[in-house]
Design a protein around this motif. Sequence first.
Motif, PDB file in Angstrom:
ATOM      1  N   LEU A 125     -12.161   6.610 -13.933  1.00 47.84           N
ATOM      2  CA  LEU A 125     -13.306   6.638 -14.184  1.00 47.84           C
ATOM      3  C   LEU A 125     -13.946   7.147 -15.457  1.00 47.84           C
ATOM      4  O   LEU A 125     -13.338   8.024 -16.133  1.00 47.84           O
ATOM      5  CB  LEU A 125     -14.126   7.428 -13.211  1.00 47.84           C
ATOM      6  N   TRP A 143     -20.103  -2.554 -14.187  1.00 44.61           N
ATOM      7  CA  TRP A 143     -19.037  -2.975 -13.012  1.00 44.61           C
ATOM      8  C   TRP A 143     -17.613  -2.842 -13.616  1.00 44.61           C
ATOM      9  O   TRP A 143     -17.293  -3.605 -14.318  1.00 44.61           O
ATOM     10  CB  TRP A 143     -19.400  -4.352 -12.734  1.00 44.61           C
ATOM     11  N   ARG A 144     -16.925  -1.623 -13.186  1.00 46.43           N
ATOM     12  CA  ARG A 144     -15.560  -1.452 -13.480  1.00 46.43           C
ATOM     13  C   ARG A 144     -14.624  -2.435 -13.070  1.00 46.43           C
ATOM     14  O   ARG A 144     -14.703  -2.380 -11.906  1.00 46.43           O
ATOM     15  CB  ARG A 144     -15.361   0.080 -13.562  1.00 46.43           C
ATOM     16  N   ARG A 147     -18.819  -4.037  -4.264  1.00 46.72           N
ATOM     17  CA  ARG A 147     -17.855  -4.553  -5.143  1.00 46.72           C
ATOM     18  C   ARG A 147     -18.009  -5.911  -5.151  1.00 46.72           C
ATOM     19  O   ARG A 147     -18.885  -6.756  -4.341  1.00 46.72           O
ATOM     20  CB  ARG A 147     -16.447  -4.161  -4.444  1.00 46.72           C
ATOM     21  N   ARG A 154     -16.232  -2.894  -9.346  1.00 49.87           N
ATOM     22  CA  ARG A 154     -16.764  -2.146  -8.596  1.00 49.87           C
ATOM     23  C   ARG A 154     -18.194  -1.639  -9.442  1.00 49.87           C
ATOM     24  O   ARG A 154     -17.870  -1.055 -10.591  1.00 49.87           O
ATOM     25  CB  ARG A 154     -16.046  -0.744  -8.228  1.00 49.87           C
ATOM     26  N   HIS A 155     -19.219  -1.364  -8.753  1.00 51.77           N
ATOM     27  CA  HIS A 155     -20.319  -0.970  -9.517  1.00 51.77           C
ATOM     28  C   HIS A 155     -20.362   0.567  -9.672  1.00 51.77           C
ATOM     29  O   HIS A 155     -19.978   1.466  -8.856  1.00 51.77           O
ATOM     30  CB  HIS A 155     -21.533  -1.211  -8.626  1.00 51.77           C
ATOM     31  N   TYR A 156     -20.702   1.020 -10.935  1.00 49.99           N
ATOM     32  CA  TYR A 156     -20.696   2.269 -11.547  1.00 49.99           C
ATOM     33  C   TYR A 156     -21.313   2.883 -12.200  1.00 49.99           C
ATOM     34  O   TYR A 156     -21.889   1.999 -12.951  1.00 49.99           O
ATOM     35  CB  TYR A 156     -19.065   2.465 -12.051  1.00 49.99           C
ATOM     36  N   ASP A 164     -19.226   6.009  -8.268  1.00 43.61           N
ATOM     37  CA  ASP A 164     -19.429   4.491  -7.629  1.00 43.61           C
ATOM     38  C   ASP A 164     -20.598   4.487  -7.180  1.00 43.61           C
ATOM     39  O   ASP A 164     -20.995   5.294  -6.316  1.00 43.61           O
ATOM     40  CB  ASP A 164     -18.202   4.138  -6.901  1.00 43.61           C
TER      41      ASP A 164
END
Length: 779
Positions: free
Chosen positions: A326, A317-318, A355, A443-445, A350
Motif C-alpha cells: 500500500l 484503484w490499486r 473491487r 481495489r479502491h484505495y 482500502d
Amino acid sequence: MLNKLLCLPYDAWVQAFLPPQEHDAGIDDKAFDGLFDGVPLGETEPKMYDPFVKAVNGAGILADFVLAKTSAKPALDDKDGLKVDGGMYPKDCPAVTTERTDWASVEVFIECKPDNSYDPYDETTKTGFPFADDRRNTLGQISTYASRVFEYQQLTHHFGVVLLGSWARLGRWDRSGVVFSSVFDYKQEPAKLARFFYRVAHASAEARGHDPTATRVVKGSEDYKILQGWAAKAKAYAEDPSLAQKDYVGKQFVDSLNRARAWWRLRVVDDEHGVKEFLVGKPTFAAPGVIGRGTRGYIGLSISDPGTPFVYLKDCWRVVHDRSELEGDILSYLNAKGVKNIPTALYHGDVADQRTVSQDFCTCAKSGCAAEVVVETGVQPMQGGNDVQNTDGNHGESVEAASAESGTPLQEKAVEGTGQRATAGAEAQTTQKKEVCRLKTHRHYRLVVREVGLPLKEFPCGRILVWSIRDAIIAHQDAYEKAKMMHRDISVGNILIIPSTGKDGKTSYQGLLADWELSKRLDDYEKDARHPDRTGTWQFMSVRIQTHPETQVEIADELESFLHVMIYCAIRYLPHTCENVGDFMYRYFDDGLRRGEAEYTCGACKRMVMESGVLKTLSNQRIVFLRHRRAPDDEPPTEDDLHPIEDLLAELLQYFSARYILANGALVQPSRKRFAAYLVRDGRPRGLLSQDPETRTKLEERYELTRTHSPMIAMLEMASDKVAYEWPGPEDRLPDQLKPDYKPNKLEKIREKRSAPDDDAQQRSASKRHRSAASASRA
C-alpha cells in the motif's frame, strides 16, 4: 482499451450484473411487444433518439428516473464541449428539461448510431477490439463518455447502452475493463432492453455503481454551509494577489469549489487511526480514461481533525498483487527512514470491500478467451556489489537496448556494479513461461498526506524548475540509499512544489517527489514481475524502457526520466526556437512505433534526440532555449540571447547520449571491420569513432555519470544556485505554448499506467512536506 474488452451472452450479462429481483417477478415480457416499433431505421441519430426516449419513458418502467435527450449542450464546465446523445437521469435533474449533458447526474449513458457497422465490439477478433475505423471511433467515443462520468461521480462501475440501428449492446465499465453483452435486436426482442432499464432503475444506488463511502453535498446541508463559507473567499483572493500567494493552499481549495461540479464528503478508514472524513470539491488532478488506477487528487478540508484543516487526498484503484504494498505503508516506511523531500503519510486504507469484477469473467487459459494471453519471460537475474541489477519483466535493467528499427542484436555488456557480463538475447532468458491475464483485479484505495503542493508545471521561473527537479532527485537518491527503494514512475505530475513566504517577503521553494505507489524494493528485483505491462508514465520513460519493457529500471533510466520532465516543462513554458510546440510534444513524448499487434516501442523523435545528444525536431531542426521570446522577424539569436537552461540541457543530453552510443554499437563488430572503410559518416569512416580509444573513454566517463545520483544533483545545484545570478527572473516564464486544441492523429499506446496522457493529465497536485533549510531556494 485493447486487451481490456470482454463479451458475455445477454442472459449471462444480465444475470451477472442486474439479476432478477422480487419486484420484477410479475412483469410480462409480452407487455413490451412493439415498444420500439416507432424508432425509424436508416435515419440520422437525432431522428432515431427522440422516439426511442418517448417509448421508454412512456412504458412506465423507470421509477424515479427518466430518459433525457442531452445532445444539445455540453456540461457547464466541460472544457472539451463533450456531449452524449442521452441517458437515464433522476426526474428532477435539470438535464431533463435543458437537454444539457450532466456528467455528475447521469445514471446510464446512451449513444445512438445508425447501424451495426459502428459496433464497438468485434467478436471476430481475439481481443474483441475492432479493426474498422468507424467501430474504433465508437469505442473511443463511449470510452470518453465513461471516463468523464467516473471523473465527475464517485463510482465503482457504470452502465452504458449503444444503439446500433435496430441492434443494441449493453456495457458495464469498471477499472479493470469493460464487459459488453452480446448484441441483440431490440426491435425484435424489446423485452431485453426494457428489462435492462427496469432493473437498473429499480436497483439500489450501490448496484448502480455509487460508492456508499462518498456522500454528495446537497444544498442546505451543514457541509454545504461550510463549503459556501470557503467559496465566498474567492473574491478576496482575486482582489489581493499577495494573499493568494501567502495562502496558496486555501486559494487552491477555493478554486476547487467549482459550482458546476459536485461537492463530496469522502470517508477514509485507517486501521490505526479509525474513520476520517473530508470535504472536497473538483479534483485538482484526474487521470484520463476508465481502465487502470483512475487516480484523482483532491485538496481536502478535514472534518475529523480541525488542527490540520487542509490535506491532500488521493483516490485510486490499486492493482491487487500478493507483493504489492500500500502506498501509505511505503510512505510511512520512507518517512521513518528519514527520506527527504517526500510527502508525509497521515491516513490510508482500502475503501470498504470495493473491487473490480470484470477480470472475474476473463477465461484466458481457456478456448475462446476474449483477453490477450501474455507470455512472460525474464532475463536470468545477476547481482553483485551494492547495485541490484536483475530483471523481473517490468522494466529495463542493466543490458542496454538495441535500436528497434534496425533489429540489431544487443551487444554483450558488463552488468552495472557486478563485473559480470550478460548477453541480452534468447540465451539470457529463462525458459519458464506463464500465462497472465491483462485484466487485473483492482481495489479502491484512499491515501491522505499532510502537505499540499503546486504542480511542477506552475513553476514561477526556469531556475525554480531546475531547483525543484534537483530536490526530487535528492528524494530519489535518499530512497534508494536509505530505504533501498526505486520510484519507477518519474513524471511531471509526480514532482511538486512547496512555496514558502518568509517574514522578509521573499519566497523559497522546495521540490517534492510524490506518488510512490509503483515503487519497488530492491530486494524484489530478483522476483517475478508483479504486473505484466510496462510500469510508469509513457511520456517520461527512458528510451531503453520504452524499447525493452521486460527489463528492470536502473538509476540511469530514472535520471533520464527527470531529464524528460525538464524538457517537457521547458518546451511548454520557456522561450525557445521551436516553431510547432504541439507537433514536437506529440512526436517526443506521446508517439510510439508499433511492434506487433498490441505493443508500442519508443517513438523516433525521442530516440533520435537521446542517441544524438541534441534536442531537435524530427525534421532535424535544433531547438534552442532563449532568455526572451523571439518574434518571427528577429535576428538569429546570439550567445547573449541563450537561456541558462540551454547549456544545462545540452550537457545532460551528452551524458545520456553516451549511454545509447555505447549500447548501440560503439565497438564495430569484428565481422564488419572489413567494410568500415567504405561506410563514411561526416567525412570519415563510420568505424573510426568506435575504434578511437580516447573517444571511447570519454563516452564511458559520461555514461558513468548517469549511473549514480550525485553528478546530476551537483549539475542542477550548480546551475540553479551557485550561478543563480545568470538566470532571468519570472519574465522567462511564458503562458503555455501548447495550444489546448492541438489534436494529433495519434495511435493508441498500450501501457499499464496512465494513457499516454494528455499533457495535463500528469499534472497532479499532491502533497509535500514543510520546507527544510537544506532544500530551500530563494527566488
